[in-house]
Design a protein around this motif. Structure first.
Motif, short mmCIF file in Angstrom:
data_model
loop_
_atom_site.label_atom_id
_atom_site.label_comp_id
_atom_site.label_asym_id
_atom_site.label_seq_id
_atom_site.Cartn_x
_atom_site.Cartn_y
_atom_site.Cartn_z
N SER A 134 6.93 2.40 9.51
CA SER A 134 6.46 0.96 9.19
C SER A 134 4.71 1.13 9.16
O SER A 134 4.14 0.60 8.18
CB SER A 134 6.84 -0.11 10.06
OG SER A 134 8.22 -0.59 10.04
N ALA A 135 4.34 1.75 9.98
CA ALA A 135 2.61 2.09 10.13
C ALA A 135 2.55 2.75 8.76
O ALA A 135 1.61 2.59 8.15
CB ALA A 135 2.36 3.05 11.10
N GLY A 136 3.26 3.81 8.19
CA GLY A 136 3.06 4.54 7.11
C GLY A 136 2.76 3.40 5.96
O GLY A 136 2.04 3.72 5.09
N ALA A 137 3.92 2.66 5.91
CA ALA A 137 3.97 1.67 4.63
C ALA A 137 2.93 0.78 4.69
O ALA A 137 2.38 0.39 3.77
CB ALA A 137 5.52 0.85 4.71
N ALA A 138 2.55 0.36 5.96
CA ALA A 138 1.45 -0.59 5.96
C ALA A 138 0.14 0.14 5.83
O ALA A 138 -0.75 -0.47 5.02
CB ALA A 138 1.23 -0.93 7.39
N PHE A 139 -0.16 1.43 6.08
CA PHE A 139 -1.27 2.19 5.52
C PHE A 139 -1.31 2.22 3.94
O PHE A 139 -2.27 1.90 3.36
CB PHE A 139 -1.26 3.56 6.28
CG PHE A 139 -2.56 4.43 5.97
CD1 PHE A 139 -3.66 4.25 6.46
CD2 PHE A 139 -2.21 5.49 5.11
CE1 PHE A 139 -4.77 4.91 6.43
CE2 PHE A 139 -3.60 6.04 4.83
CZ PHE A 139 -4.93 5.94 5.53
N GLY A 140 -0.32 2.62 3.27
CA GLY A 140 -0.40 2.66 2.01
C GLY A 140 -0.43 1.31 1.29
O GLY A 140 -1.22 1.14 0.30
N ALA A 141 0.15 0.21 1.91
CA ALA A 141 -0.07 -1.07 1.18
C ALA A 141 -1.55 -1.39 1.49
O ALA A 141 -2.22 -2.16 0.47
CB ALA A 141 0.68 -2.12 1.92
N CYS A 142 -2.03 -1.11 2.44
CA CYS A 142 -3.68 -1.35 2.74
C CYS A 142 -4.64 -0.53 2.07
O CYS A 142 -5.80 -1.33 1.33
CB CYS A 142 -4.07 -1.05 4.32
SG CYS A 142 -3.33 -2.26 5.54
N ILE A 143 -4.27 0.53 1.44
CA ILE A 143 -5.26 1.28 0.43
C ILE A 143 -5.17 0.53 -0.69
O ILE A 143 -5.88 0.73 -1.59
CB ILE A 143 -4.56 2.79 0.47
CG1 ILE A 143 -4.84 3.36 1.66
CG2 ILE A 143 -5.20 3.36 -0.99
CD1 ILE A 143 -4.41 4.92 1.74
N ALA A 144 -3.89 -0.08 -1.20
CA ALA A 144 -3.66 -0.60 -2.53
C ALA A 144 -4.37 -1.96 -2.44
O ALA A 144 -5.02 -2.37 -3.40
CB ALA A 144 -1.94 -1.01 -2.58
N ILE A 145 -4.53 -2.70 -1.22
CA ILE A 145 -5.28 -3.95 -1.19
C ILE A 145 -6.65 -3.63 -1.42
O ILE A 145 -7.40 -4.43 -1.87
CB ILE A 145 -4.79 -4.70 0.08
CG1 ILE A 145 -3.43 -5.13 0.16
CG2 ILE A 145 -5.79 -6.12 0.44
CD1 ILE A 145 -2.85 -5.87 1.55
N LEU A 146 -6.99 -2.51 -0.66
CA LEU A 146 -8.47 -2.03 -0.61
C LEU A 146 -9.12 -1.74 -1.86
O LEU A 146 -10.11 -2.19 -2.04
CB LEU A 146 -8.94 -1.07 0.50
CG LEU A 146 -10.25 -0.62 0.70
CD1 LEU A 146 -10.99 -1.69 1.30
CD2 LEU A 146 -10.18 0.55 1.51
#
Length: 363
Positions: free
Chosen positions: A124-136
């Protein structure tokens, strides 16, 4: 002759007990299916605009059979509220709860640890990190990008965790993967990713509020496209999980015993880890981080079904859908101000899990 006479009556009793057990399970499936349907109807009726149950039933029947000739302005307003605002959110919430529960069952079955869930391995942390990059990178406007980045982050994290934990000399492990090594590697990688997410929030400037709110988890403003993405992956994940449920049962006997019974430990372990990661990644990409659902639901359902994953998977899916939809209805329609669903599940699930864990330790 007396032993044979005693054995004769015992056979019908045993089969009767099995039939009752099977009937009991079917009754539980039917009960929770009705609870999920009832929760959907209740959630549709509650909100800023209260809609009577009779109106909801009439609108659903009219939409289903395409008969909207007797529509009134009030009915048209209710129809717009139901189909454009509430129903996509409600169905997305139920699908996320079901997917997280299946993911939790898979991780707990593979790791042979009732405390395991997608967060244990850092998925879940990896998925959140990837999604945060997309949002950023401001890629949230194209919906496909956020789930793609989340899934890529989850899979990258999973394979890195497997790489860290893999050892050809693991004691008692046929596949080279031990439960303790996987959990420890997941904790280490999750800590690194948590620091990475904090750094992304630091450099996000005006987008930091979007990332923070998204990380807390929410089903606000969900659309039919969100639901369809979750639903497709949920169906795929459930089919894979239920197909290998028997092998998952054999793995619980121990890797050596399962391997001697013809189970390909390496292939099935990797396949089910990827399936659980896929479900967790899609859920995180759509709703943000929602904790304790994948951890608590399988643990609770085992009190009903026992350890058989063939029974545990379907019932966990229904219970997860009901509980998350119940929590979302409370935060959306009961509380004076809507709070992120991830905060509510953590506030409720944390103490409940502590109580269950303490009780099991004392037992």
């Amino acid at each position: 002759m007396e032993p044979k006479e005693k054995e004769g009556p015992n056979k019908p009793k045993s089969s009767l007990k099995q039939r009752i057990s099977g009937h009991y399970y079917l009754w539980m499936i039917a009960l929770f299916s009705l609870l999920v349907f009832g929760m959907i109807m209740i959630s549709l009726s509650m909100g800023y605009i209260c809609i009577p149950m009779g109106e909801i039933s009439g609108i659903l029947v009219n939409r289903l059979f395409g008969n909207m000739d007797m529509a009134t302005p009030t009915a048209e307003t209710f129809t717009a509220v139901i189909f454009d605002i509430r129903l996509p959110r409600i169905l997305t919430c139920a699908a996320v709860g079901a997917a997280l529960s299946i993911s939790g069952v898979l991780f707990q079955g593979i790791l042979l640890n009732p405390l395991a869930d997608p967060y244990t391995l850092g998925v879940s942390a990896g998925a959140a990190f990837g999604a945060c990059i997309a949002i950023l990178l401001n890629l949230g406007a194209t919906f496909v990008s956020v789930p793609a980045f989340a899934f890529a982050g989850a899979c990258t994290t999973l394979f890195f965790v497997i790489f860290l934990s893999y050892s050809s000399s693991s004691k008692g492990s046929v596949s080279g993967l031990s439960s303790n090594n996987l959990i420890l590697s997941g904790i280490i990688v999750a800590a690194i990713l948590s620091a990475g997410i904090s750094f992304l929030k630091f450099i996000a400037n005006e987008q930091v509020s979007v990332i923070i709110f998204w990380l807390m988890g929410s089903f606000a403003s969900k659309t039919w496209s969100n639901f369809m993405v979750i639903f497709v992956f949920l169906v795929i994940g459930f089919i894979i999980a239920i197909y290998f449920a028997r092998d998952l049962n054999l793995i619980s006997l121990g890797e050596k015993a399962a391997s001697s019974l013809g189970v390909d430990i390496k292939r099935i372990t990797l396949l089910l880890l990827v399936t659980g990661s896929m479900l967790a990644a899609v859920c995180v990409s759509v709703s943000g981080i929602i904790g304790f659902v994948g951890l608590l639901v399988p643990h609770m359902v085992r009190f009903i079904t026992g350890p058989d994953n063939r029974k545990l998977l379907p019932l966990s899916m229904l219970v997860g859908a009901f509980l998350l939809l119940f929590a979302d209805t409370i935060t959306r329609a009961v509380l004076p101000h809507e709070i992120p669903i991830g905060v509510l599940t953590a506030l409720i699930g944390g103490p409940v899990f502590c109580w269950i864990f303490k009780k099991s330790r004392l037992a």
